[in-house]
Design a protein around this motif. Structure first.
Motif, PDB file in Angstrom:
ATOM      1  N   LEU A  41       0.686  -0.972   0.078  1.00  0.00           N
ATOM      2  CA  LEU A  41      -0.106  -0.071  -0.069  1.00  0.00           C
ATOM      3  C   LEU A  41       0.779   1.378  -0.110  1.00  0.00           C
ATOM      4  N   ASN A 149     -14.663   1.076   0.342  1.00  0.00           N
ATOM      5  CA  ASN A 149     -15.050   0.386   1.554  1.00  0.00           C
ATOM      6  C   ASN A 149     -16.829   0.760   1.883  1.00  0.00           C
ATOM      7  N   PRO A 216     -11.406  -6.404   2.164  1.00  0.00           N
ATOM      8  CA  PRO A 216     -10.478  -6.011   3.190  1.00  0.00           C
ATOM      9  C   PRO A 216     -11.541  -5.883   4.661  1.00  0.00           C
ATOM     10  N   ASN A 218     -10.611  -4.811   8.032  1.00  0.00           N
ATOM     11  CA  ASN A 218      -9.612  -4.000   8.721  1.00  0.00           C
ATOM     12  C   ASN A 218     -10.151  -3.916  10.143  1.00  0.00           C
ATOM     13  N   ALA A 259      -5.855  -3.631   7.838  1.00  0.00           N
ATOM     14  CA  ALA A 259      -5.331  -2.722   8.713  1.00  0.00           C
ATOM     15  C   ALA A 259      -5.519  -3.434  10.061  1.00  0.00           C
ATOM     16  N   PHE A 281      -1.254  -7.050   3.755  1.00  0.00           N
ATOM     17  CA  PHE A 281      -0.458  -5.853   3.173  1.00  0.00           C
ATOM     18  C   PHE A 281       0.917  -6.235   3.337  1.00  0.00           C
ATOM     19  N   LEU A 287      -1.248   3.480   5.233  1.00  0.00           N
ATOM     20  CA  LEU A 287      -1.199   4.721   4.601  1.00  0.00           C
ATOM     21  C   LEU A 287      -0.579   5.731   5.487  1.00  0.00           C
ATOM     22  N   THR A 288      -1.157   5.877   6.804  1.00  0.00           N
ATOM     23  CA  THR A 288      -0.421   6.674   7.650  1.00  0.00           C
ATOM     24  C   THR A 288       0.324   6.173   8.769  1.00  0.00           C
TER      25      THR A 288
HETATM   26  C1  DTB Z   1      -8.442  -0.921   3.407  1.00  0.00           C
HETATM   27  O1  DTB Z   1      -9.417  -1.399   3.561  1.00  0.00           O
HETATM   28  N1  DTB Z   1      -7.585  -0.871   4.309  1.00  0.00           N
HETATM   29  C2  DTB Z   1      -5.919  -0.027   3.819  1.00  0.00           C
HETATM   30  C3  DTB Z   1      -6.614   0.113   2.319  1.00  0.00           C
HETATM   31  N2  DTB Z   1      -8.166  -0.146   2.138  1.00  0.00           N
HETATM   32  C4  DTB Z   1      -6.574   1.277   1.557  1.00  0.00           C
HETATM   33  C5  DTB Z   1      -6.027   1.318   4.512  1.00  0.00           C
HETATM   34  C6  DTB Z   1      -5.993   1.022   6.019  1.00  0.00           C
HETATM   35  C7  DTB Z   1      -5.594   2.425   6.593  1.00  0.00           C
HETATM   36  C8  DTB Z   1      -5.209   2.378   7.996  1.00  0.00           C
HETATM   37  C9  DTB Z   1      -5.141   3.597   8.790  1.00  0.00           C
HETATM   38  C10 DTB Z   1      -3.798   4.416   7.910  1.00  0.00           C
HETATM   39  O2  DTB Z   1      -2.851   3.821   7.597  1.00  0.00           O
HETATM   40  O3  DTB Z   1      -3.955   5.614   7.780  1.00  0.00           O
END
Ligand code: DTB
Ligand code: SAM
Ligand code: SF4
Length: 319
Positions: A41, A149, A216, A218, A259, A281, A287-288
């Protein structure tokens, strides 16, 4: 097959081991039980999102200390995609903190998709709401999957997001499907929702005109500064149950253990694989927020006798 919410709730109520056994049987019927698909990701545009999703550190409404960044330059993207491929990922997922992309954004993302594809990686993007025309442009650029989602049940949705409706999400999913893209759509567990909400989310996914190829699941990452920072921790077995129920109700989908892995024990992750998860992943960042390091994941797969890499979807084999 159509499932009512009550039927899905009954699966949640099964004794844990009965549920796991049933899920593993379904998993083996439709999937290679040793294979774990690896996606990397990358946040191509971080922070400053106008939406108010209560779980998300990238919303302008919350102060989670996420630095706002503009769209990633092409050279940086190429380097990161090459590194993901070298680390063993087969799919590269690009995420942007947008409510919906502008026309200029779509054109830039389209060239990113071409770059990533040229490396021989599958592509996935998650950019917010799309119009049918935008979905077609992404498809024409070679996009394989679009992630969007539903997050939770229609009933609980209003507690989580107020700036866009459940129907908006369903409309984007329809646009994505109509453009011929593969759909990646799932949700988050641990936001204070009831078992009925989890059951309703899974029943809704299964009742889409065509269920998603990729789902997904999460586990909420509680981020300081977001309204869900202090959400009570989820019973890990309830998380595993959600995967197992999704496995039974969506037998052909690849379930993505998404996640929340960073704070999961190896044993809990093994239970998630037993329940039917077939993808993670791969890479130290989501992502953050963080994700387990690549060496640890490689070792975990090895200890479990699992094989990380490409997994043929059942509909590919049939094609
Ligand atoms: C999904 O369902 N989970 C991923 C992806 N699609 C894009 C994103 C998870 C993000 C978790 C919080 C972050 O890192 O900001
Ligand atoms: N902005 C686009 C959108 O929301 O459609 C795409 C990116 S958004 C960050 C992608 C998904 O990440 C969300 O739908 C949500 O399911 C998941 N997500 C975001 N923050 C999370 C968190 N703190 N814990 C678990 N999942 C999260
Ligand atoms: Fe924006 Fe997506 Fe985060 Fe919601 S989940 S605030 S839409 S980046």
């Amino acid at each position: 097959m159509n499932w009512t919410v009550a039927e899905v709730e009954r699966l949640f109520a099964l004794p844990f081991l009965d549920l796991l056994f049933a899920a593993q049987q379904v998993h083996r019927e439709h999937h290679d039980a040793r294979a774990v698909q690896l996606s990397t990701l990358l946040s191509i545009k971080t922070g400053g999102c106008p939406e108010d999703c209560v779980y998300c550190p990238q919303s302008v409404r919350h102060d989670a200390g996420v630095e706002r960044e503009t769209l990633l330059p092409p050279d940086a993207l190429r380097e990161l995609a090459e590194a993901a491929k070298a680390a063993g990922a087969t799919r590269f997922c690009m995420g942007a903190a947008w409510r919906s992309p502008k026309q200029k954004d779509i054109e830039q993302v389209a060239s990113m998709i071409r770059e990533v594809r040229a490396l021989g990686l599958e592509t996935c993007a998650t950019l917010g709401m799309l119009t049918p025309g935008q979905a077609r442009q992404l498809k024409d650029a070679g996009l394989d999957y679009y992630n969007h989602n539903l997050d939770t049940s229609a009933d609980y949705y209003g507690e989580i997001i107020t700036t866009r409706s459940y129907q908006d999400r369903l409309d984007t999913l329809a646009a994505v499907r109509d453009a011929g893209l593969r759909v990646c759509c799932g949700g988050i567990v641990g936001m204070g929702e009831s078992v009925r909400d989890r059951a309703a989310l899974i029943a809704t996914l299964a009742s889409l005109p065509e269920p998603p190829e990729s789902v997904p699941i999460n586990r909420l990452v509680p981020v300081r500064g977001t309204p869900l920072a202090d959400a009570p921790p989820l019973d890990p077995f309830d998380f595993v149950r959600t995967i197992a129920v999704a496995r039974i109700v969506l037998p052909r989908a690849t379930l993505r253990l998404s996640a929340g892995r960073e704070t999961m024990s190896d044993e809990l992750q093994a239970l998630c694989f037993l329940a039917g998860a077939g993808s993670v992943f791969h890479g130290e960042r989501l992502l953050t927020t963080g994700n387990p390091d690549v060496a640890h994941d490689r070792r975990l797969l090895e200890r479990l006798g699992l094989i990380g890499g490409e997994v043929k979807l059942p509909h590919d084999a049939a094609a």
